[in-house]
Scaffold this motif. Structure first.
Motif, PDB file in Angstrom:
ATOM      1  N   THR A 100      29.969  11.817  36.531  1.00  0.00           N
ATOM      2  CA  THR A 100      28.401  11.880  36.084  1.00  0.00           C
ATOM      3  C   THR A 100      28.235  12.550  34.690  1.00  0.00           C
ATOM      4  O   THR A 100      27.105  12.990  34.267  1.00  0.00           O
ATOM      5  CB  THR A 100      27.858  12.528  37.224  1.00  0.00           C
ATOM      6  OG1 THR A 100      28.278  13.960  37.304  1.00  0.00           O
ATOM      7  CG2 THR A 100      27.833  11.692  38.488  1.00  0.00           C
ATOM      8  N   LYS A 319      18.264  18.416  51.071  1.00  0.00           N
ATOM      9  CA  LYS A 319      19.318  17.456  50.627  1.00  0.00           C
ATOM     10  C   LYS A 319      18.714  15.984  51.141  1.00  0.00           C
ATOM     11  O   LYS A 319      18.551  15.735  52.332  1.00  0.00           O
ATOM     12  CB  LYS A 319      20.489  17.471  51.035  1.00  0.00           C
ATOM     13  CG  LYS A 319      21.606  16.682  50.613  1.00  0.00           C
ATOM     14  CD  LYS A 319      23.129  17.142  51.024  1.00  0.00           C
ATOM     15  CE  LYS A 319      24.118  16.292  50.511  1.00  0.00           C
ATOM     16  NZ  LYS A 319      25.524  16.756  51.007  1.00  0.00           N
ATOM     17  N   SER A 321      20.092  12.767  50.046  1.00  0.00           N
ATOM     18  CA  SER A 321      21.320  11.962  50.057  1.00  0.00           C
ATOM     19  C   SER A 321      22.673  12.738  49.704  1.00  0.00           C
ATOM     20  O   SER A 321      22.393  13.795  49.535  1.00  0.00           O
ATOM     21  CB  SER A 321      21.048  10.912  49.113  1.00  0.00           C
ATOM     22  OG  SER A 321      21.327  11.410  47.599  1.00  0.00           O
ATOM     23  N   HIS A 323      24.168  13.225  47.280  1.00  0.00           N
ATOM     24  CA  HIS A 323      24.435  14.011  45.757  1.00  0.00           C
ATOM     25  C   HIS A 323      22.973  14.196  45.345  1.00  0.00           C
ATOM     26  O   HIS A 323      22.796  14.572  44.163  1.00  0.00           O
ATOM     27  CB  HIS A 323      25.192  13.159  44.844  1.00  0.00           C
ATOM     28  CG  HIS A 323      26.673  12.774  45.358  1.00  0.00           C
ATOM     29  ND1 HIS A 323      27.479  13.856  45.617  1.00  0.00           N
ATOM     30  CD2 HIS A 323      27.215  11.650  45.492  1.00  0.00           C
ATOM     31  CE1 HIS A 323      28.623  13.146  45.779  1.00  0.00           C
ATOM     32  NE2 HIS A 323      28.371  11.971  45.862  1.00  0.00           N
ATOM     33  N   SER A 324      22.016  14.248  46.069  1.00  0.00           N
ATOM     34  CA  SER A 324      20.752  14.397  45.847  1.00  0.00           C
ATOM     35  C   SER A 324      19.941  15.420  46.564  1.00  0.00           C
ATOM     36  O   SER A 324      19.923  15.468  47.677  1.00  0.00           O
ATOM     37  CB  SER A 324      19.762  13.104  45.669  1.00  0.00           C
ATOM     38  OG  SER A 324      20.489  12.112  44.796  1.00  0.00           O
ATOM     39  N   LEU A 326      16.063  17.398  46.730  1.00  0.00           N
ATOM     40  CA  LEU A 326      14.829  17.310  46.397  1.00  0.00           C
ATOM     41  C   LEU A 326      13.962  18.811  46.833  1.00  0.00           C
ATOM     42  O   LEU A 326      14.088  18.973  47.856  1.00  0.00           O
ATOM     43  CB  LEU A 326      13.934  16.193  47.102  1.00  0.00           C
ATOM     44  CG  LEU A 326      12.484  15.935  46.542  1.00  0.00           C
ATOM     45  CD1 LEU A 326      12.315  15.643  45.246  1.00  0.00           C
ATOM     46  CD2 LEU A 326      11.976  14.855  47.643  1.00  0.00           C
ATOM     47  N   LEU A 344      14.082  17.538  41.305  1.00  0.00           N
ATOM     48  CA  LEU A 344      15.362  16.484  41.779  1.00  0.00           C
ATOM     49  C   LEU A 344      16.364  16.776  41.058  1.00  0.00           C
ATOM     50  O   LEU A 344      16.709  16.843  39.942  1.00  0.00           O
ATOM     51  CB  LEU A 344      14.753  14.931  41.636  1.00  0.00           C
ATOM     52  CG  LEU A 344      15.795  13.955  42.220  1.00  0.00           C
ATOM     53  CD1 LEU A 344      16.017  13.996  43.658  1.00  0.00           C
ATOM     54  CD2 LEU A 344      15.465  12.580  41.616  1.00  0.00           C
ATOM     55  N   ASN A 345      17.504  17.159  41.847  1.00  0.00           N
ATOM     56  CA  ASN A 345      18.955  17.272  41.178  1.00  0.00           C
ATOM     57  C   ASN A 345      19.826  16.189  41.989  1.00  0.00           C
ATOM     58  O   ASN A 345      19.775  15.819  43.015  1.00  0.00           O
ATOM     59  CB  ASN A 345      19.632  18.515  41.824  1.00  0.00           C
ATOM     60  CG  ASN A 345      18.893  19.846  41.358  1.00  0.00           C
ATOM     61  OD1 ASN A 345      18.592  19.778  40.249  1.00  0.00           O
ATOM     62  ND2 ASN A 345      18.744  21.154  41.928  1.00  0.00           N
ATOM     63  N   ARG A 346      20.216  15.206  40.940  1.00  0.00           N
ATOM     64  CA  ARG A 346      21.228  14.299  41.200  1.00  0.00           C
ATOM     65  C   ARG A 346      22.162  14.611  40.673  1.00  0.00           C
ATOM     66  O   ARG A 346      22.553  14.229  39.397  1.00  0.00           O
ATOM     67  CB  ARG A 346      20.405  12.954  40.775  1.00  0.00           C
ATOM     68  CG  ARG A 346      21.278  11.624  40.810  1.00  0.00           C
ATOM     69  CD  ARG A 346      21.551  11.137  42.400  1.00  0.00           C
ATOM     70  NE  ARG A 346      22.331  10.382  42.473  1.00  0.00           N
ATOM     71  CZ  ARG A 346      22.612   9.735  43.476  1.00  0.00           C
ATOM     72  NH1 ARG A 346      22.482  10.359  44.637  1.00  0.00           N
ATOM     73  NH2 ARG A 346      23.704   8.497  43.472  1.00  0.00           N
ATOM     74  N   GLN A 349      22.681  15.862  37.166  1.00  0.00           N
ATOM     75  CA  GLN A 349      21.213  15.741  36.515  1.00  0.00           C
ATOM     76  C   GLN A 349      20.307  16.549  36.891  1.00  0.00           C
ATOM     77  O   GLN A 349      19.867  16.319  38.283  1.00  0.00           O
ATOM     78  CB  GLN A 349      21.137  14.321  36.280  1.00  0.00           C
ATOM     79  CG  GLN A 349      22.101  13.433  35.481  1.00  0.00           C
ATOM     80  CD  GLN A 349      22.206  13.905  33.913  1.00  0.00           C
ATOM     81  OE1 GLN A 349      21.348  13.826  33.573  1.00  0.00           O
ATOM     82  NE2 GLN A 349      23.637  13.772  33.650  1.00  0.00           N
ATOM     83  N   THR A 350      19.268  17.028  36.310  1.00  0.00           N
ATOM     84  CA  THR A 350      18.032  17.748  37.090  1.00  0.00           C
ATOM     85  C   THR A 350      16.883  17.055  36.459  1.00  0.00           C
ATOM     86  O   THR A 350      16.805  16.900  35.050  1.00  0.00           O
ATOM     87  CB  THR A 350      18.174  18.966  36.409  1.00  0.00           C
ATOM     88  OG1 THR A 350      19.282  19.642  36.955  1.00  0.00           O
ATOM     89  CG2 THR A 350      16.917  20.073  37.197  1.00  0.00           C
ATOM     90  N   TYR A 351      15.967  16.772  37.166  1.00  0.00           N
ATOM     91  CA  TYR A 351      14.711  16.241  36.606  1.00  0.00           C
ATOM     92  C   TYR A 351      13.557  17.192  37.102  1.00  0.00           C
ATOM     93  O   TYR A 351      13.384  17.451  38.227  1.00  0.00           O
ATOM     94  CB  TYR A 351      14.390  14.875  37.324  1.00  0.00           C
ATOM     95  CG  TYR A 351      15.472  13.938  36.946  1.00  0.00           C
ATOM     96  CD1 TYR A 351      15.497  13.212  35.721  1.00  0.00           C
ATOM     97  CD2 TYR A 351      16.491  13.562  37.714  1.00  0.00           C
ATOM     98  CE1 TYR A 351      16.535  12.222  35.441  1.00  0.00           C
ATOM     99  CE2 TYR A 351      17.549  12.823  37.289  1.00  0.00           C
ATOM    100  CZ  TYR A 351      17.519  12.179  36.276  1.00  0.00           C
ATOM    101  OH  TYR A 351      18.607  11.361  35.965  1.00  0.00           O
TER     102      TYR A 351
END
Length: 535
Positions: A100, A319, A321, A323-324, A326, A344-346, A349-351
């Protein structure tokens, strides 16, 4: 769990049962030789507490994973399990990190104050405004890439772009980090941007003692306003296994002294911080409760007060998923107003989406900021997340079945070689009948159908003969491990929950027991032996 003497006795008995020299038929002799080797391999694993702890968690594939051999042998099996789980998690995280890269953050600020503040204005002004306006007033994007140069050196290239109310800029930086020893590392940073001039910085970190560490950082920022030097030092000490105290001093454009205490346990996270600064002094307290559920739900609350005002925040993180994660946080402050922050942490990556609802303390804004995300999440969970998760699990299960097909066929062929056990089973049953001991009447292993799931089909195999072979001195003892590894067993339903169901006779009385796949089993039970003693 079996004691060593019981394990050794069972090993000898199975060796006698499957010894190749006892069979003259070439086919039976070949099957016996395979099972004899498997028994020997199983004994080597189960007789070593360290190997056994790994096998109990991950089975045979766990013994083939690199990394567990570094676990100290003086540790208990429980500690070994925890250590191996940690190593496995770190390995998965490293692989995920490689897949990633680059790491990054995307932040989009939304101004939604027109939804609430417009109704506080005069009716005449509000009615002429049309629909409420919701606009994006700021954005921030940052990315970074780590590139290992040598075993000790790493280069980190990062960049960022920011905009606020139509104006913005960007910057780029290069960090060269070197691990100087097991106790510390150092790095130098070079940067530049269109809003600010060139930047040069240095940072060092060192473990002073097993319980204390410190870091120091200095930098020089060149701009049109002149040269801006800065210095930051940090000292930290582990107060106990879960608590760390920090003391930080910062000199520069925002000089301050900060002290904080952080306590992190399996079920909670607590932070208390006090900062004294020229322009920014505050006291802050934060508490987070961690639910021990599959979704790793966390509920948090924060109170922060200083020269800027007072802010109260509360939120939840979950959590959704593999790897995600919210999260949603409601921020209520004076004079900041009410805001809703979605994150949102994926993977790496952080949104981040901060939504400013109102500049005032309006109950309606607090209510919608609290209830709105909850209703939205429940709808998304039911319509999107749950169907996606079920489909993903079915795909993973299908892949698992395909990858395990060859191994299952091999185990099935081994299980079908119960002809090797027939003679031993006959002798064991005769011996047990003579003393009214333990006789396995019927035994099934696999997935059983419950009354709530009658539409499903049972997936079980008959393991009566293999279990009778394991009876010794009117006792059957199975350890805390998957029963798939037992002689004469194989997995009839890969990836699904399995159980062992037995119908047995002891002292002329019939009994029935149902045991989970990973549960230990010891029959007859103590109560059944006590009844026999009373008789």
């Amino acid at each position: 769990m079996l004691h060593f003497e019981e394990l050794k006795s069972s090993y000898r008995r199975l060796c006698m049962l499957y010894h190749p020299d006892k069979h003259r038929d070439p086919e039976l002799k070949r099957q016996a030789e395979q099972l004899f080797n498997l028994v020997h391999q199983a004994y080597e694993v189960l007789s070593d507490p360290q190997s056994r702890a790994i096998y109990d968690i991950y089975g045979k594939r766990g013994l083939e994973v690199e990394g567990w051999e570094v676990v100290e042998r003086k540790r208990t099996p429980a500690e070994i399990r925890e250590e191996f789980v940690r190593l496995q998690r770190e390995r998965d995280e490293r692989r995920l990190q490689q897949r990633t890269n680059p790491k990054g953050t995307i932040s989009v600020g939304v101004d939604a104050t027109d939804l609430f503040d417009r109704y506080e204005e005069d009716f005449e002004d509000a009615s002429s405004g049309g629909f409420p306006q919701v606009e994006i007033n700021k954005m921030h994007i940052s990315q970074s890439i780590e590139a290992p140069l040598t075993a000790k050196d790493t280069a980190v290239l990062s960049g960022s772009l920011s905009t606020h109310n139509g104006s913005g800029g960007g910057s780029i930086s290069l960090v060269l980090r070197r691990v100087t020893s097991i106790k510390g590392w150092g790095e130098v940073e070079f940067g530049a941007g269109d809003m600010q001039g060139p930047l040069f910085g240095m940072k060092v970190f060192r473990n002073l003692t097993p319980r204390c560490f410190a870091s120091a950082q200095c930098g020089v920022q060149f701009s049109s306003r002149g040269v801006r030097p800065s210095v930051t030092t940090l000292f930290a000490r582990h107060l106990d296994n879960n608590t760390v105290g920090y003391l930080q001093w910062r000199w520069g454009t925002q000089s301050s002294m900060n002290t904080s205490i952080v306590r992190d346990t399996k079920s909670s996270h607590f932070t208390f911080a006090l900062q004294l600064g020229v322009l920014h002094s505050f006291v802050m307290m934060s508490y987070q409760y961690k639910f021990q559920d599959e979704d790793q739900t966390k509920v948090k609350g924060t109170v922060k007060s200083g020269f800027f005002g007072t802010v109260v925040e509360y939120g939840v993180e979950r959590k959704i998923s593999q790897h995600s994660i919210l999260g949603a946080t409601v921020s209520i402050g004076v004079p900041q107003g009410v805001s809703l922050k979605l994150k949102l942490n994926r993977a790496s990556q952080t949104y981040f989406f901060p939504i400013h609802l109102t500049d005032q303390l309006l109950p309606s804004a607090v209510f919608y900021a609290t209830v709105g995300p909850l209703v939205f999440y429940l709808a998304i969970q039911r319509l999107i997340i749950w169907p996606y998760t079920r489909a993903q699990k079915e795909q993973d299960l299908e892949k698992q079945r395909e990858s395990a097909a060859l191994d299952i066929n091999r185990k099935k062929q081994e299980a079908e070689s119960i002809l090797l056990m027939q003679e031993s089973v006959r002798r064991i049953i005769e011996a047990e009948e003579s003393k009214m001991g333990l006789i396995i009447l019927n035994a099934w292993y696999g997935k059983f159908v419950t009354n709530n799931r009658r539409q499903e089909r049972a997936k079980v195999i008959d393991v009566t003969v293999p279990l009778q072979c394991l009876v010794k001195d009117s006792k059957l003892i199975l350890t805390e491990a998957s029963k798939v590894g037992l002689p004469g067993f194989y997995d009839p339903c890969v990836g699904e929950e399995k159980s062992l169901k037995l119908l047995y006779q002891f002292r002329g009385l019939m009994h029935q027991v149902l045991s989970g796949d990973m549960e230990p089993l010891r029959i007859p039970k103590q109560s059944e032996r006590d009844i026999d003693a009373d008789m």
